[in-house]
Structures are given as C-alpha cells and as structure tokens.
Design a protein around this motif. Structure first.
Motif, mmCIF file in Angstrom:
data_model
loop_
_atom_site.group_PDB
_atom_site.id
_atom_site.type_symbol
_atom_site.label_atom_id
_atom_site.label_comp_id
_atom_site.label_asym_id
_atom_site.label_seq_id
_atom_site.Cartn_x
_atom_site.Cartn_y
_atom_site.Cartn_z
ATOM 1 N N LEU A 129 -33.703 10.276 -21.824
ATOM 2 C CA LEU A 129 -33.611 8.924 -21.274
ATOM 3 C C LEU A 129 -34.128 8.892 -19.840
ATOM 4 O O LEU A 129 -33.550 9.501 -18.944
ATOM 5 C CB LEU A 129 -32.155 8.446 -21.308
ATOM 6 N N PRO A 130 -35.229 8.174 -19.572
ATOM 7 C CA PRO A 130 -35.742 8.084 -18.199
ATOM 8 C C PRO A 130 -34.757 7.331 -17.315
ATOM 9 O O PRO A 130 -34.118 6.375 -17.738
ATOM 10 C CB PRO A 130 -37.036 7.283 -18.371
ATOM 11 N N GLY A 131 -34.648 7.792 -16.075
ATOM 12 C CA GLY A 131 -33.707 7.178 -15.151
ATOM 13 C C GLY A 131 -32.377 7.884 -15.115
ATOM 14 O O GLY A 131 -31.665 7.839 -14.121
ATOM 15 N N ILE A 132 -31.996 8.530 -16.227
ATOM 16 C CA ILE A 132 -30.775 9.324 -16.266
ATOM 17 C C ILE A 132 -31.124 10.793 -16.039
ATOM 18 O O ILE A 132 -30.461 11.497 -15.284
ATOM 19 C CB ILE A 132 -30.051 9.171 -17.619
ATOM 20 N N ARG B 251 -35.977 -1.963 -14.968
ATOM 21 C CA ARG B 251 -36.205 -2.142 -16.408
ATOM 22 C C ARG B 251 -35.336 -1.224 -17.251
ATOM 23 O O ARG B 251 -35.466 -1.192 -18.478
ATOM 24 C CB ARG B 251 -37.680 -1.873 -16.723
ATOM 25 N N LEU B 252 -34.477 -0.454 -16.605
ATOM 26 C CA LEU B 252 -33.743 0.582 -17.319
ATOM 27 C C LEU B 252 -32.783 -0.006 -18.350
ATOM 28 O O LEU B 252 -32.558 0.603 -19.403
ATOM 29 C CB LEU B 252 -32.970 1.456 -16.332
ATOM 30 N N ASP B 253 -32.200 -1.191 -18.101
ATOM 31 C CA ASP B 253 -31.277 -1.765 -19.072
ATOM 32 C C ASP B 253 -31.971 -2.035 -20.406
ATOM 33 O O ASP B 253 -31.425 -1.744 -21.476
ATOM 34 C CB ASP B 253 -30.638 -3.038 -18.528
ATOM 35 N N ALA B 254 -33.212 -2.547 -20.343
ATOM 36 C CA ALA B 254 -33.960 -2.794 -21.578
ATOM 37 C C ALA B 254 -34.361 -1.486 -22.248
ATOM 38 O O ALA B 254 -34.285 -1.343 -23.480
ATOM 39 C CB ALA B 254 -35.190 -3.629 -21.280
ATOM 40 N N VAL B 255 -34.776 -0.507 -21.432
ATOM 41 C CA VAL B 255 -35.160 0.802 -21.980
ATOM 42 C C VAL B 255 -33.954 1.476 -22.627
ATOM 43 O O VAL B 255 -34.050 2.069 -23.708
ATOM 44 C CB VAL B 255 -35.740 1.695 -20.862
ATOM 45 N N LEU C 80 -29.891 -4.842 -12.517
ATOM 46 C CA LEU C 80 -29.786 -6.117 -11.812
ATOM 47 C C LEU C 80 -29.956 -5.916 -10.308
ATOM 48 O O LEU C 80 -30.693 -6.667 -9.642
ATOM 49 C CB LEU C 80 -28.430 -6.760 -12.114
ATOM 50 N N ARG C 81 -29.293 -4.904 -9.767
ATOM 51 C CA ARG C 81 -29.409 -4.642 -8.326
ATOM 52 C C ARG C 81 -30.831 -4.234 -7.951
ATOM 53 O O ARG C 81 -31.317 -4.600 -6.872
ATOM 54 C CB ARG C 81 -28.409 -3.558 -7.927
#
Length: 350
Positions: free
Chosen positions: A282-285, A296-300, A333-334
């Motif tokens: 998972l990118p971002g994690i 865009r991480l919530d959608a990913v 969101l932030r």
C-alpha cells in the motif's frame, strides 16, 4: 612589399577572430567537506535571526537590523526589501530542513495577513514602517528599488510553493537540518559537551546517511531525538548551548507535529501480526508519500481494500482496518486542504 603585412593580417583575420572568440574554460571551484560544514552552520545561525526576531510581537515583520555590541539594540523598523527577504528566508529554512511545511505556511500566512492591513500608496508599500505600530515612518515615500525587490521575492516564493505538493511530506533534508543545528550546539558547548551530546550528534549524522524510509520510522526517530535533549544538555549548560539545545528540540517537535497532523495513523498501535506483508503493497503506508499522493490515499486505500481478501482475516485484523480507514480519510482531507492553502498563498504571492 609594403602592403604585405597588412594583406597578411587581413587574410588571417578570420582565424584571429575565431581564436579570441573561443569560450573560456574555467576550473570549477569545489567546496571541501570542512567548507560545506562551515557554511551550513552559518546558514543555521542566519535562520536563527529570523526565527528569533520575526514573531507576533512585531506582526511577523523582520527588524531592519540587530546590534550586539556595545549594547543590544533591535531596529524596530522594516522595509519592503526586508519583508521580501524574510519571506524567502522561510522558504530557504524549509529547503535546508530547519522547519516543516506547516511552519512555513504558518509564518507566510501571518506575514501576509499583516501586509494586507498596512497603509500603501497606489498599491506600493512605503519604504519604512514601524514594526510595532505598522505606521509608515516619516518622511513617507515609495522606493521603486524596494518595490522591485519585494516583487522579485514574491515571484520566487510563488515558484517555491508551486513545487511543494510534489515533494514528500517529510523534507529529504530534515535530518541534515538537525545536523546543522546540533553542530552549532556542540560548538557552543565547547569543552562542556557531554558524552550524551556526542552520542546524539552521531545518531543524527547516521540518520543523514540512512534516512528513514517510512513515516512511522521517521516519526519514531524524531521523537527519540527530542527525548534525548535534556540528558545531552547536562546539568549546567552555557547560555548559548542551552539556546541551541532548545532550537534542536523545537526543530524535532515541529517535524513530529507536522507528521502527526498529516499522517495521524502514526498514533495507532501497530497492525496485527500477518498484515505487514499486505500493508507493504500500500503506497503511503509502506513509504513516505508526497503531499499529492497523500491527498489521494483515501481513494487508493479503498480500491486496495476491494482487491484484498480482508473478509478472510481474523477479527483483530478487521478491527484494525476499521480504525485505519477513517484515519486515512482524515489524512487525505488534511493533505487536500494544505494543497488548497498552498495554491491560495501562491496566488496571493503573484
């Protein structure tokens, strides 16, 4: 025969013109490691001026100068050139790793808010203002040089803000910036430096050579550095050493606060055993995202969950994902709000 020299010169003139028009090859000057070390310590001391004197007390406007000897005197006046330099100093401090993006935006917004309320003449700022009252200082006049300087500084600031959404949420120079600060701390401590301070400096330098590759690791390391300041300072520190220790501590906390704000999952307990391999995909994690990627991480994340076999995992894993989902939504969101703020400040600068 008498014309022969002149004819000869005329014939070889193209060759002479070619020879004297060749580009000059200059040897590139290269700075040694000691010179770079000296300049980076000097850069950090330069930022200390703005960090110390550009505060709410003076409406986030820089003083014209500060006199150390024979007595301390702070010139409580400023000019458009000073203001432009101060705004770019904020951006440079971020580039050097001395402040987070959050602190950069906060300081810029505060100065802009002041500028919007100051008296002007046909759009131009006057050449001198009192930083305490914001009143133009007599005789009031407009300097085309200062207006031009401020314009150039603001355009440069806008270009710097344009690039920030595509940069990782942890500045790649964060640990270099800490190394500059602790180098000044060690120098100020001189003979009274503690073994703990030497150990802390080595740990910071190691982080420069092999920086953390995940948000969680960076957050933990910065927190660890902040917690070691008191023991590294020793029982009776010199005033300058104490000031640099405080600067180092605040620098660590600033980065930790900014990370906690943007990636609040650092406050969660670690994932249950067996999920690490999944999360690695998972990118971002598993890596440090850019601000744009975080937005865009919530959608990913939602798409990634649809492709995984979460339903077949145990209840502890499902419970952990239930905690993670809303936290990622908050982070995205932030990030989007920060990008919007960057775009607004870029527009204001231009």
């Amino acid at each position: 025969p008498a014309a022969a020299p002149i004819v000869t010169l005329w014939l070889i003139a193209p060759l002479i013109a070619w020879w004297i028009s060749r580009p000059l090859f200059r040897k590139e000057a290269e700075l040694g490691s000691e010179q770079k070390h000296f300049l980076r310590k000097l850069a950090r001391r330069t930022w200390l001026f703005f960090d110390t004197f550009v505060t709410a007390n003076d409406h986030w406007l820089p003083p014209d100068n500060y006199q150390e000897d024979p007595v301390d005197v702070l010139a409580l006046r400023t000019s458009p050139t000073n203001i432009g330099l101060s705004l770019l100093a904020n951006l440079s401090a971020y580039d050097f790793g001395y402040i987070s993006v959050g602190k950069l935006l906060e300081r810029t917004e505060n100065t802009f808010q002041t500028l919007h309320g100051m008296d002007r003449y046909r759009g131009h700022f006057y050449n001198w203002y009192d930083t305490l009252t914001l009143a133009p200082l007599p005789p009031t006049y407009v300097s085309s040089v200062d207006s031009g300087n401020l314009s150039g500084h603001l355009l440069t600031l806008a270009a710097g803000f344009d690039a920030l959404p595509e940069q990782t949420i942890i500045n790649v120079r964060t640990f270099d910036g800490l190394a500059d600060t602790i180098a000044n701390w060690v120098e100020a401590a001189a003979g009274s430096a503690t073994p703990e301070l030497a150990n802390l400096q080595r740990e910071v330098e190691s982080a420069c050579e092999a920086a953390p590759t995940t948000v969680e690791a960076a957050h933990a390391l910065l927190t660890q550095f902040a917690n070691k300041v008191d023991s590294a300072l020793g029982p009776s520190p010199d005033k300058d050493a104490h000031n640099w220790a405080h600067a180092f501590h605040q620098q660590c906390l600033d980065s930790v606060r900014d990370l906690s704000f943007l990636v609040p999952w650092t406050e969660l307990a670690g994932p249950p055993f067996g999920l690490h391999e999944w999360l690695h995909e998972l990118p971002g994690i598993s890596s440090i995202p850019t601000l744009r990627e975080l937005s865009r991480l919530d959608a990913v994340f939602a798409h990634w969950l649809d492709k995984t076999e979460i339903a077949n995992t145990d209840t502890s894993a499902l419970a952990w994902f239930d905690q993670l989902r809303p936290v990622i939504a908050v982070a995205s969101l932030r990030a989007r709000e920060r990008i919007n703020k960057l775009e607004r400040l870029t527009g204001e600068s231009r």
